[in-house]
Motif scaffolding. Sequence first.
Motif, short mmCIF file in Angstrom:
data_model
loop_
_atom_site.label_atom_id
_atom_site.label_comp_id
_atom_site.label_asym_id
_atom_site.label_seq_id
_atom_site.Cartn_x
_atom_site.Cartn_y
_atom_site.Cartn_z
N UNK A 32 0.82 -1.20 0.00
CA UNK A 32 0.00 0.00 0.00
C UNK A 32 0.86 1.26 0.00
N UNK A 33 0.27 2.30 -0.53
CA UNK A 33 0.79 3.65 -0.35
C UNK A 33 -0.03 4.27 0.77
N UNK A 34 0.67 4.85 1.72
CA UNK A 34 0.03 5.52 2.84
C UNK A 34 0.30 7.01 2.73
N UNK A 35 -0.53 7.80 3.36
CA UNK A 35 -0.23 9.22 3.31
C UNK A 35 -1.25 10.07 4.01
N UNK A 36 -1.13 11.35 3.76
CA UNK A 36 -1.97 12.35 4.43
C UNK A 36 -2.59 13.30 3.40
N UNK A 37 -3.86 13.54 3.60
CA UNK A 37 -4.58 14.60 2.90
C UNK A 37 -4.95 15.65 3.94
N UNK A 38 -5.28 16.83 3.45
CA UNK A 38 -5.84 17.84 4.33
C UNK A 38 -6.98 18.55 3.62
N UNK A 39 -7.88 19.10 4.44
CA UNK A 39 -9.06 19.75 3.87
C UNK A 39 -9.47 20.91 4.74
N UNK A 48 -1.05 15.78 0.77
CA UNK A 48 0.06 16.48 1.40
C UNK A 48 1.36 15.69 1.25
N UNK A 49 1.32 14.41 1.58
CA UNK A 49 2.52 13.59 1.55
C UNK A 49 2.13 12.12 1.45
N UNK A 56 9.45 2.70 1.30
CA UNK A 56 9.65 3.99 1.99
C UNK A 56 9.86 5.14 1.04
N UNK A 57 9.53 4.95 -0.23
CA UNK A 57 9.61 6.06 -1.18
C UNK A 57 8.57 7.11 -0.80
N UNK A 58 8.97 8.38 -0.80
CA UNK A 58 8.09 9.45 -0.35
C UNK A 58 7.84 10.48 -1.45
N UNK A 59 6.76 11.22 -1.28
CA UNK A 59 6.44 12.32 -2.18
C UNK A 59 5.69 13.38 -1.38
N UNK A 60 5.86 14.64 -1.80
CA UNK A 60 5.27 15.75 -1.05
C UNK A 60 4.62 16.76 -2.00
N UNK A 61 3.59 17.41 -1.49
CA UNK A 61 3.04 18.56 -2.20
C UNK A 61 4.08 19.68 -2.16
N UNK A 62 4.12 20.49 -3.21
CA UNK A 62 5.10 21.57 -3.27
C UNK A 62 4.97 22.51 -2.07
N UNK A 63 3.75 22.69 -1.60
CA UNK A 63 3.50 23.65 -0.52
C UNK A 63 4.12 23.23 0.81
N UNK A 64 4.48 21.96 0.95
CA UNK A 64 5.02 21.49 2.23
C UNK A 64 6.45 20.96 2.12
N UNK A 65 7.00 20.91 0.93
CA UNK A 65 8.36 20.40 0.76
C UNK A 65 9.35 21.19 1.60
#
Length: 121
Positions: A32-39, A48-49, A56-65
């Motif tokens: 699975x890919x796990x992560x966080x959204x915000x609203x 968000x991430x 353990x590969x990660x990715x981020x929204x530009x606004x939080x990098x």
Amino acid sequence: QVQLVESGGGLVQAGGSLRLSCAASGRSFISYKMGWFRQTPGKDRESVATIRWGSSSTAYADSVKGRFTISRDNAKNTVYLQMNSLRPEDAAVYYCAASALGSGWSRPDYWGQGTQVTVSS
């Protein structure tokens, strides 16, 4: 029954830090890919991430990098979101989510109940 239970939200001053936790249970999330959204009210949920549980590969929204870091603890089956240098615009309800690899991240298979993050200026 799959459960994603968030904790760690709260009120913090701008420039401060919070760490959100998401305790996952009910199945193996190795594929699975796990992560966080915000609203925020009136807006769509924003990714968000993310982190792939297996690699353990990660990715981020530009606004939080550079300010937020996502990680996971295999032993505790928990995903974390370390949020530093918080800004008023980071205030939102944060949701933990899980999506099977190949299913696409836009519509996760599982959601947590959400935790409120408030940032005072």
